[in-house]
Scaffold this active site. Structure first.
Site, PDB file in Angstrom:
ATOM      1  N   ASP A   6       0.784  -0.894  -0.005  1.00  0.00           N
ATOM      2  CA  ASP A   6      -0.040   0.016   0.017  1.00  0.00           C
ATOM      3  C   ASP A   6       1.011   1.331   0.070  1.00  0.00           C
ATOM      4  O   ASP A   6       1.625   1.608   0.975  1.00  0.00           O
ATOM      5  CB  ASP A   6      -0.862  -0.123   1.070  1.00  0.00           C
ATOM      6  CG  ASP A   6      -1.587   1.349   1.507  1.00  0.00           C
ATOM      7  OD1 ASP A   6      -1.705   1.992   0.328  1.00  0.00           O
ATOM      8  OD2 ASP A   6      -2.319   1.422   2.604  1.00  0.00           O
ATOM      9  N   LYS A  68       2.886  11.775  -3.581  1.00  0.00           N
ATOM     10  CA  LYS A  68       2.007  10.769  -4.263  1.00  0.00           C
ATOM     11  C   LYS A  68       1.061  11.527  -4.904  1.00  0.00           C
ATOM     12  O   LYS A  68       0.524  11.411  -5.921  1.00  0.00           O
ATOM     13  CB  LYS A  68       1.351  10.133  -3.175  1.00  0.00           C
ATOM     14  CG  LYS A  68       0.000   9.013  -3.751  1.00  0.00           C
ATOM     15  CD  LYS A  68      -0.446   7.824  -2.875  1.00  0.00           C
ATOM     16  CE  LYS A  68      -1.561   7.189  -3.360  1.00  0.00           C
ATOM     17  NZ  LYS A  68      -1.726   6.033  -2.532  1.00  0.00           N
ATOM     18  N   GLU A 145      -7.243   0.603  -4.427  1.00  0.00           N
ATOM     19  CA  GLU A 145      -7.177   0.638  -3.124  1.00  0.00           C
ATOM     20  C   GLU A 145      -8.392   0.238  -2.478  1.00  0.00           C
ATOM     21  O   GLU A 145      -8.452  -0.793  -1.533  1.00  0.00           O
ATOM     22  CB  GLU A 145      -6.598   1.839  -2.485  1.00  0.00           C
ATOM     23  CG  GLU A 145      -5.107   2.249  -2.572  1.00  0.00           C
ATOM     24  CD  GLU A 145      -4.976   3.681  -2.410  1.00  0.00           C
ATOM     25  OE1 GLU A 145      -5.950   4.539  -1.925  1.00  0.00           O
ATOM     26  OE2 GLU A 145      -3.530   3.940  -2.504  1.00  0.00           O
ATOM     27  N   ASP A 168     -12.942   5.011   1.311  1.00  0.00           N
ATOM     28  CA  ASP A 168     -11.383   5.001   1.661  1.00  0.00           C
ATOM     29  C   ASP A 168     -10.968   6.274   1.839  1.00  0.00           C
ATOM     30  O   ASP A 168     -10.527   6.884   0.549  1.00  0.00           O
ATOM     31  CB  ASP A 168     -10.771   4.146   0.578  1.00  0.00           C
ATOM     32  CG  ASP A 168      -9.396   4.223   0.703  1.00  0.00           C
ATOM     33  OD1 ASP A 168      -8.746   4.570   1.730  1.00  0.00           O
ATOM     34  OD2 ASP A 168      -8.383   3.247   0.150  1.00  0.00           O
TER      35      ASP A 168
END
Length: 578
Positions: A6, A68, A145, A168
């Site tokens: 992850d 990211k 994810e 999420d």
């Protein structure tokens, strides 16, 4: 050895499937979480994880975080005297995870499944794959994810039959995914989200409010007083986490040099005030949830379970928001920080054909619409740059679909089919994926039809075909995108499998005969019946191009039934309308 990773905005984790179970691999510091932070000392030594996080408070200009969000862009981060892009910075985090995994497992780690937000586009996914390669990993699969989180829940509850929504909210990204779980199968129905919304934004909103009480603006304060802002951000992060347990908290204000006075100034924040401060962010949370429900064709009361994933979902304001929408308590039975990595490890086990997961079946969807550029005739002029969808967002993968375009000029001998991904009406707002050149079109008036077929699989392989009916010539290309980890032989095998997906009843002689027969019948029935029957013929043509066998068979059966009711039964031969 293959592991599941992850790769998060704030923290990253690594997991492995061992003895029939997914297991989190601890870092060298004995923690499950590795901060996604990279720092550099004056000596040039690179720091990753916890050591870099500690450096961020004292020397923020020597540290990179939240990179990211830059994945898939050309932006670089200035790190002391170095300029690094997001893929390079992410590779350093992945390399750290790889080293920790090898120390834990006592063997080389060569392969990985890496998770990304469901709403990452192709460039962002490609950058993630590149980061893995730079870290010395062969990226076997890029997995969404929320899908990974659902895999973890489905692994432990295989007999469930329900509609399940995964929310999420991580440190920097937000995804919502609706899925149906039945008989060990996890079928993704719809996904939506924002790749620039996460827990860090809630911290920044709180930070901005505190600075505002001091008559300061966040952007200018970061430039003028970086040490003070860095320390204050840590204070706001701590306060955000504690506001779930207390009704009010005092945030200490550091001095300009980042240190606290013996009796520092404070700003009091209540849970009610925090909720008011972050309301604009909660509205951004609501929009993708509403979009997923619309795309899935479900109402909130049709969702049996709402699962929270990501550390930011621990915030009471988020849980309250979810309760208001679904009128139920959201579930968080697995550690929200770890569940995505655990799901990635289960996906790795699926790819390795581990016996412990042989009864699990997972489908996924195309998160963005795929289509081509077309020209429209508007106001007496041909206007280029419009987007024609071929595979719509949230279509279950693998899939094959077709649309018909045509030449726009007389004697046009060549067409360039430009492929895009996105939801905008015009291509300028979408992402270019590649192109296919169609040549040798015979001289003819404008309007020569060209059939474009897209076939897309779970590996990210998109086969684009163009068929010119007047010549019978076929042109094709394969856009590998984030499936570039596959070898030439693996791509050839995958393309071969794509052929099995193609269901194009228009190519069958008997269906062409049925269409011609129906068109002749249309000229013989009464004017009162003509419009309704023509709509059925139109539906039959649409069904022939849909690539959906079940839908096609339903429409075909209805057409045959209506022909019989009109007194024109059709057999398997050419038939007649006499």
């Amino acid at each position: 050895m293959i592991v599941g990773i992850d790769l998060g905005t704030t923290n990253s984790l690594c997991a492995v499937f061992q003895d029939g179970q997914p297991v989190i691999i601890p870092s060298s510091h004995g923690r499950s979480l590795t901060p996604s932070i990279v720092g550099v000392l004056d000596s040039g030594e690179l720091l990753v994880g916890d050591a870099a996080r500690d450096l961020r408070v004292t020397r923020p200009q020597h540290v990179a975080s939240r990179f990211k969000r830059l994945m898939g862009t050309q932006e670089t981060v200035s790190l002391h005297s170095k300029q690094l892009n997001a893929a390079e910075l992410s590779s350093l985090v992945l390399k750290s995870l790889k080293q920790d995994a090898e120390a834990y497992l006592g063997e080389d780690v060569t392969d990985a499944v890496i998770t990304v937000p469901a709403y990452f586009n192709e460039l962002q996914r490609r950058a993630t794959k590149l980061a893995g390669e730079l870290a010395g990993l062969r990226v076997n699969r890029i997995i969404n994810e929320p899908t990974a989180a659902a895999l973890a829940y489905g692994f432990h509850d295989r007999d469930a039959e329900k509609n399940l929504l995964v929310i999420d909210l991580g440190g920097g990204t937000f995804d919502v995914t609706m899925m149906e779980v039945f008989e060990g199968t996890l079928e993704i129905i719809a996904s939506a989200g924002e790749s620039t919304l996460g827990g860090e934004d809630f911290t920044d909103r709180l930070l901005g409010h505190v600075l505002q009480t001091m008559q300061m603006h966040l952007e200018s304060a970061e430039i003028r007083l970086p040490l003070m802002v860095s320390r204050l951000r840590d204070e706001c992060e701590r306060a955000k986490r504690q506001l779930g347990n207390v009704e009010q908290i005092d945030i200490r204000i550091p001095e300009d040099d980042g240190h606290f006075a013996e009796s520092p100034r404070t700003v009091s924040i209540t849970t009610a005030l925090f909720s008011e401060i972050v309301q604009p962010l909660l509205e951004r949370v609501r929009r993708p949830i509403a979009r997923v429900l619309r795309d899935a064709g479900l109402s909130p009361d049709q969702v049996e379970d709402v699962i929270l994933v990501g550390g930011a979902t621990r915030m009471p304001v988020l849980k309250t928001c979810v309760r208001e929408i679904f009128d139920q308590e959201p579930l968080c039975t697995h550690n929200p920080d770890e569940v995505v990595a655990l799901g990635a490890a289960i996906q790795a086990a699926l790819l390795s054909n581990d016996e412990a997961v042989q009864d699990i079946v997972m489908t996924d969807v195309c998160p963005f619409t795929l289509g081509v550029e077309i020209t429209k005739h508007i106001g007496g002029h041909d206007v280029e740059g419009f987007f024609l969808p071929i595979i719509h967002r949230n279509t279950t993968l693998p899939v094959s679909a077709e649309e018909i375009v045509s030449t726009v000029r007389a004697n046009q001998r060549e067409v360039v089919i430009r492929v895009y991904q996105g939801e905008h009406r015009k291509i300028e707002g979408n992402l270019s994926l590649g192109e296919l050149r169609v040549t040798g079109i015979p001289p003819a008036p404008a309007g020569v039809p060209i059939r474009i077929r897209f076939t897309y699989d779970l590996n990210g392989l998109l086969e684009v075909e163009a068929l010119v009916d007047s010549t019978g010539r076929k042109f094709s290309t394969v856009l590998t995108n984030h499936a570039q980890h596959l070898s030439k032989k693996e791509i050839e095998d995958a393309v071969s499998k794509l052929q099995d997906l193609k269901f194009y009843p228009r190519d069958e002689v008997e269906n062409q005969q049925l269409l011609r027969f129906s068109e002749r019948v249309l000229g013989e029935i009464s004017p009162q019946e003509r419009q309704a029957f023509e709509e059925i013929i139109d539906s039959f043509e649409i069904a022939m191009a849909s690539g959906d066998p079940s839908y096609f068979q339903q429409v075909r059966a209805f057409l045959l039934e209506r022909l019989s009711e009109l007194g024109f039964p059709h057999d398997s031969g050419e038939g007649s309308a006499e």
